[in-house]
Design an enzyme around this catalytic site. Structure first.
Site, PDB file in Angstrom:
ATOM      1  N   GLU B 131       0.824  -1.207   0.000  1.00 50.72           N
ATOM      2  CA  GLU B 131       0.000   0.000   0.000  1.00 50.72           C
ATOM      3  C   GLU B 131       0.859   1.257   0.000  1.00 50.72           C
ATOM      4  O   GLU B 131       0.511   2.251  -0.641  1.00 50.72           O
ATOM      5  CB  GLU B 131      -0.952   0.006   1.202  1.00 50.72           C
ATOM      6  CG  GLU B 131      -2.040  -1.067   1.133  1.00 50.72           C
ATOM      7  CD  GLU B 131      -1.553  -2.479   1.387  1.00 50.72           C
ATOM      8  OE1 GLU B 131      -0.439  -2.633   1.941  1.00 50.72           O
ATOM      9  OE2 GLU B 131      -2.264  -3.430   1.043  1.00 50.72           O
ATOM     10  N   HIS B 210     -11.758  -5.988   8.438  1.00 53.54           N
ATOM     11  CA  HIS B 210     -12.526  -5.825   7.208  1.00 53.54           C
ATOM     12  C   HIS B 210     -13.771  -5.000   7.491  1.00 53.54           C
ATOM     13  O   HIS B 210     -14.826  -5.219   6.908  1.00 53.54           O
ATOM     14  CB  HIS B 210     -12.912  -7.183   6.603  1.00 53.54           C
ATOM     15  CG  HIS B 210     -11.731  -7.998   6.164  1.00 53.54           C
ATOM     16  ND1 HIS B 210     -11.023  -8.785   7.029  1.00 53.54           N
ATOM     17  CD2 HIS B 210     -11.126  -8.122   4.955  1.00 53.54           C
ATOM     18  CE1 HIS B 210     -10.032  -9.378   6.367  1.00 53.54           C
ATOM     19  NE2 HIS B 210     -10.078  -8.984   5.114  1.00 53.54           N
TER      20      HIS B 210
HETATM   21  C1  LIG Z   1      -1.903  -4.943   4.239  1.00 54.55           C
HETATM   22  C2  LIG Z   1      -2.860  -5.806   3.496  1.00 54.55           C
HETATM   23  N1  LIG Z   1      -3.159  -5.520   2.222  1.00 54.55           N
HETATM   24  C3  LIG Z   1      -4.052  -6.264   1.550  1.00 54.55           C
HETATM   25  C4  LIG Z   1      -4.671  -7.322   2.138  1.00 54.55           C
HETATM   26  C5  LIG Z   1      -5.714  -8.129   1.383  1.00 54.55           C
HETATM   27  N2  LIG Z   1      -5.192  -9.467   1.099  1.00 54.55           N
HETATM   28  C6  LIG Z   1      -5.464 -10.512   1.904  1.00 54.55           C
HETATM   29  S1  LIG Z   1      -4.672 -11.886   1.442  1.00 54.55           S
HETATM   30  C7  LIG Z   1      -3.966 -11.130   0.117  1.00 54.55           C
HETATM   31  C8  LIG Z   1      -3.029 -11.886  -0.765  1.00 54.55           C
HETATM   32  C9  LIG Z   1      -1.859 -12.443  -0.027  1.00 54.55           C
HETATM   33  O1  LIG Z   1      -1.070 -13.238  -0.854  1.00 54.55           O
HETATM   34  P1  LIG Z   1       0.151 -14.082  -0.304  1.00 54.55           P
HETATM   35  O2  LIG Z   1       0.915 -13.291   0.686  1.00 54.55           O
HETATM   36  O3  LIG Z   1       0.896 -14.603  -1.469  1.00 54.55           O
HETATM   37  O4  LIG Z   1      -0.522 -15.280   0.517  1.00 54.55           O
HETATM   38  P2  LIG Z   1      -1.445 -16.460  -0.022  1.00 54.55           P
HETATM   39  O5  LIG Z   1      -2.854 -15.982   0.077  1.00 54.55           O
HETATM   40  O6  LIG Z   1      -1.034 -16.762  -1.407  1.00 54.55           O
HETATM   41  O7  LIG Z   1      -1.220 -17.601   0.913  1.00 54.55           O
HETATM   42  C10 LIG Z   1      -4.378  -9.797   0.052  1.00 54.55           C
HETATM   43  C11 LIG Z   1      -3.994  -8.854  -1.011  1.00 54.55           C
HETATM   44  C12 LIG Z   1      -4.340  -7.582   3.478  1.00 54.55           C
HETATM   45  N3  LIG Z   1      -4.888  -8.606   4.159  1.00 54.55           N
HETATM   46  N4  LIG Z   1      -3.442  -6.827   4.132  1.00 54.55           N
END
Ligand SMILES: Cc1ncc(C[n+]2csc(CCOP(=O)(O)OP(=O)(O)O)c2C)c(N)n1
Ligand SMILES: [Mg+2]
Lengths: 458, 406
Positions: B131, B210
């Site tokens: 972000e 959320h």
């Molecule tokens: C600071 C923040 N930004 C955005 C999100 C929304 N979000 C939740 S999970 C995710 C993807 C995470 O991907 P990754 O770290 O590769 O983990 P995976 O889900 O693949 O296990 C996002 C963008 C969040 N939870 N926290």
């Protein structure tokens, strides 16, 4: 109440500062802070003596480092897709059949619970769920290589870590149903488990925030170990996704862990996706592993579908993390996110079904270990059937027990923000009670433990 | 958001094991009280706050008169209206860019659906998951003349970008001063055209991370404009105004309304002025001031209160929470003498505190009763407690009643 009392009340037992066993002298733990010696360039030297890069040789070739031309870091494995040991000449891994079967059952439990809870969410019985399909091996294999007293920080797709540590089905279900036995007191979304008893910090949705915590926690453990030489030294393990590794917190964490020599093992689950974003749009370097090198951190990439390889590299990482006063280690465990991101996601909006089917067919940590055990005669179809049915029975029994429990007392809505409720919060609780009492038909408090009295004011 | 229930996979459960359904009734994770009269689910199909006919939509006073007589309308929900505004901006101004986490496939709330294929991945694209990176990148692009619309996936995740917003976006013009640059006269370095969109607010099951509505963290910062639309028609006009605005705008979209709020929206483009409140319903006895989702709660509470108490309530939507339309609010209070301010986020140091203090300063002698605030309590949004935490119809109704009976 004195400030000391406030601090004491606010600090869980295990987290309280321990009394040092000997006087807190700087020398006991580490050499005094030293000035960086900055000798200026010696005439004729072939080395850089700038303080920022002390061992760099001079060159007259104008050449840029081109990462794209470097070979990718290799991926360590022990077993192939069929569960056969790849290097026949190596010593077999030091894991007994019983231990391997325990690991197998832990993975199986996670995957069976995942299917049941995913569908329970679809029925509207819980608000949300996330599965670990395809990544059970990373969580279970790495956790099994740690000591139970090692401290863990996780993201959210590490249910296998909790399972391996003995977080019970009842504990899982109480959290998922946010009932009165949930340690999180009904406050968190499903799968945001946490347990002081199991030395796993509570999962927090904001990504990557736990990574610098892990560095700081590891530093705390390191100092505590030095202050209490009789205690067994501990490390911190920290899990996160390859997407989360784009956050500033990841970079801050690795750098501070490296500069403070923190005994922490960073475990990145690289599953190819961050929700819809494929790794190609997440980074252009050689995965996450290459970043460890940039921070001066010993790093390895491992096949996440190979639970023995994950176990082995984690065990070695733990040893290294404690070696010579402590240092961070980075493990990048490669896998594929077989499932949708969560129950809120439909991944076929951004990836082809065949891609997923192909991955599922080709490789999976559970079937790989199963094949391995079967080839050794340690597992067979009957045992498989029996294990699946008994796990399923246990999961459903815990499910049914948890779903019947009351919600936590309403007061938990306000408690826990501060060590003690503030005067303002107390007044707000009275206001809430007053309104519920005057408009009884507008509120249903019967689900909550103690009903209206669960607010704790008369 | 969870997807709708689908039949349970029986195969999974096997015959011999206890199933989830045979030995206890399904307990949905959330239910409404059965005898409730006030705290019933909001009825978006009948609420007077949405334009249920083309005529209602086109008679909106903020629309230019040409558009009123010529435009057709479409029934859109909030995410579709946001999409329509973005699509218009991208097609009419090549300086407009759209990016953020998962934006390319349409965004997790579907606001950017089809925009990447329509306008190309140079202008509509996924960013890495950061972000601070997204907002910092947007500020740089804006400072060099583009009009970037950056998406933060949830308002709860804006904090890594807090430094960029508070120290950079908000202060860029102020610190750079003014130069003469020849052709266009005096100019300065600023990041106008920057819009940071973020879904915000409660949905019933979002828990700590959320559900947040962090507007008051930004309303404390001069230099940022903070906007929260209440409906699809409003969202389209306010978002287009935000993209045109010479100041950076934080655009908070109440995510519960993305699908729930559906109304007729003019097909043509239009802007709705920033920093202008709107009187949604005139009244004489009490003024209810709010913005975003709670307006629907307020509207329901007002209907009940007017019926039960024989009073008439004025309802004001701030629309822009900072810099806000003090005049409209003060004029209203000078007329009614009573005020109730309603918002979702925590009451402490919230927007309500600013509104109440301004009323106290600007209309003290007209006040017949203390200004009431109905807002989230001073706590975090715990999963199981949301319906006791966020303002509901009963609490707003009760505040109106207390105010008029004071
Ligand atoms: C600071 C923040 N930004 C955005 C999100 C929304 N979000 C939740 S999970 C995710 C993807 C995470 O991907 P990754 O770290 O590769 O983990 P995976 O889900 O693949 O296990 C996002 C963008 C969040 N939870 N926290
Ligand atoms: Mg990932």
């Amino acid at each position: 109440m004195s400030l000391r009392d406030v601090v004491r009340r606010a600090t869980p037992r295990g987290l309280r500062p321990r009394k040092p066993t000997s006087p807190c002298t700087a020398q006991r733990f580490s050499p005094q802070w030293q000035r960086w010696s900055s000798i200026s360039q010696r005439p004729g030297s072939d080395h850089v003596h700038f303080p920022g890069a002390v061992n760099s040789k001079f060159t007259t070739t104008l050449d840029y480092e081109r990462p794209s031309e470097k070979p990718a870091m290799p991926t360590y494995r022990y077993m192939d897709q069929d569960g056969a040991i790849v290097d026949k000449n190596r010593e077999p891994i030091d894991i007994s059949d019983e231990e391997a079967i325990k690991m197998y059952k832990d993975m199986l439990t996670v995957s069976i619970m995942d299917l049941i809870m995913f569908d329970a969410q679809r029925q509207g019985r819980l608000s949300f769920y996330m599965v670990s399909a395809g990544e059970e091996g990373i969580a279970v294999g790495s956790a099994a290589a740690l000591n139970p007293s090692d401290v863990i920080f996780a993201q959210y797709r590490e249910t296998g870590v909790f399972q391996q540590r003995g977080f019970s089905l009842d504990e899982f279900m109480s959290q998922l149903f946010a009932n009165c036995k949930d340690y999180g007191q009904g406050r968190n979304m499903p799968v945001h488990y946490g347990s002081r008893k199991h030395n796993i910090h509570t999962i927090s949705s904001p990504l990557a925030t736990q990574i610098p915590h892990a560095a700081g926690a590891a530093y705390a453990l390191k100092l505590q170990a030095a202050q209490n030489p009789n205690e067994e030294p501990r490390i911190v393990a920290c899990y996160f996704g390859e997407g989360a590794a784009s956050e500033g917190d990841f970079h801050a964490a690795l750098n501070i862990a490296a500069t403070r020599n923190c005994p922490v093992v960073f475990i990145c689950r690289n599953n190819g996706y961050a929700i819809s974003t494929p790794t190609l749009e997440q980074y252009r370097g050689d995965g996450i592993a290459s970043r460890g090198v940039g921070y001066g951190i010993e790093t390895i990439r491992v096949d996440g579908n190979d639970i023995f390889a994950v176990h082995e590299v984690t065990k070695e990482a733990r040893r290294r993390a404690l070696d010579g006063g402590g240092k961070p280690i980075l493990i990048e465990a490669m896998s594929y996110r077989v499932s949708h991101h969560s129950t809120s996601d439909d991944s076929f909006a951004y990836r082809a079904k065949v891609e997923v089917e192909d991955w599922k067919r080709r490789d999976n940590p559970i079937t790989r270990l199963r094949k391995h055990l079967e080839s050794k005669g340690a597992w067979n179809e009957d045992k498989e059937k029996e294990a699946r049915s008994s796990i399923r029975k246990d999961v459903l029994a815990a499910f049914n027990r948890a779903e019947k429990e009351k919600r936590p007392a309403l007061r938990n809505m306000m408690e826990g923000v501060y060590a003690e409720l503030t005067e303002e919060q107390e007044a707000q609780i009275r206001q809430l009670r007053d309104i519920i009492e005057r408009y009884p038909d507008e509120y249903d408090v019967s689900e909550f433990e103690g009903g209206l009295d669960g607010l704790g004011v008369k | 958001m969870p997807s709708p229930p689908r039949p349970f996979l029986r195969a999974l459960l096997g015959r011999t094991t206890p199933t989830l359904t045979n030995n206890n009734r399904i307990r949905p994770y959330s239910t409404a009280p059965s005898n409730a009269r006030l705290n019933v689910p909001l009825d978006f199909a009948t609420t007077p706050l949405l334009c249920h006919t083309p005529k209602q939509a086109l008679s909106h006073p903020d629309l230019p008169s040409t558009l009123r007589s010529t435009s057709k309308t479409s029934r859109l929900n909030l995410f579709q209206a946001v999409n329509a505004a973005l699509s218009h901006a991208l097609s009419t101004d090549e300086r407009v860019l759209l990016f953020g986490e998962d934006v390319a496939f349409g965004g997790v709330f579907r606001c950017s659906m089809n925009l990447s294929s329509q306008f190309g991945s140079d202008r509509v694209f996924n960013t890495p998951l950061s972000e601070q990176g997204i907002v910092g990148f947007a500020i740089g692009a804006a400072a060099e003349g583009m009009r970037p619309v950056a998406e933060i996936q949830f308002a709860d995740y804006v904090y890594p970008a807090f430094d960029q917003l508070v120290n950079e976006a908000a202060k860029m013009r102020f610190r750079s001063g003014v130069w003469a640059d020849g052709k266009e006269g005096l100019t300065s370095m600023a990041c106008g055209g920057l819009v940071v969109r973020m879904p915000s607010g409660g949905v019933g099951h979002g828990a700590l991370y959320h559900s947040q509505s962090p507007e008051s963290l930004f309303t404390h910062v001069p230099g940022l404009r903070v906007v929260m639309p209440r409906s699809p028609l409003q969202a389209k006009g306010l978002l287009l105004a935000a993209i045109e605005c010479p100041d950076p705008v934080i655009f908070m979209e109440p995510k519960i309304l993305y699908r729930a709020a559906v109304e007729h929206v003019p097909n043509d483009a239009y802007t709705i002025p920033l920093s202008a409140a709107e009187i949604l319903k005139p009244g004489s006895d009490v003024t209810v001031v709010s913005y975003g989702t709670p307006l629907y709660t307020c509207s329901a509470a007002i209907s009940a209160a007017e019926k039960d108490l024989d009073i008439s309530c004025e309802l004001i939507d701030l629309r822009t929470v900072y810099p806000w339309d003090r005049k409209t609010v003060l004029d209203s209070i000078k007329k009614t003498g009573r005020a109730v301010v309603v918002h979702e986020s925590m009451v402490n140091a919230g927007v309500g505190a600013e509104v109440a203090a301004t009323i106290q300063e600007g209309a003290f002698l007209r006040l017949e009763a203390p200004v009431q605030r109905v807002a989230g309590w001073s706590t975090h949004v715990g999963l199981m407690y949301e319906k006791f935490n966020l303002p509901d119809v009963a609490r707003v109704y009760d505040a109106i009643k207390k105010t008029v009976e004071y």
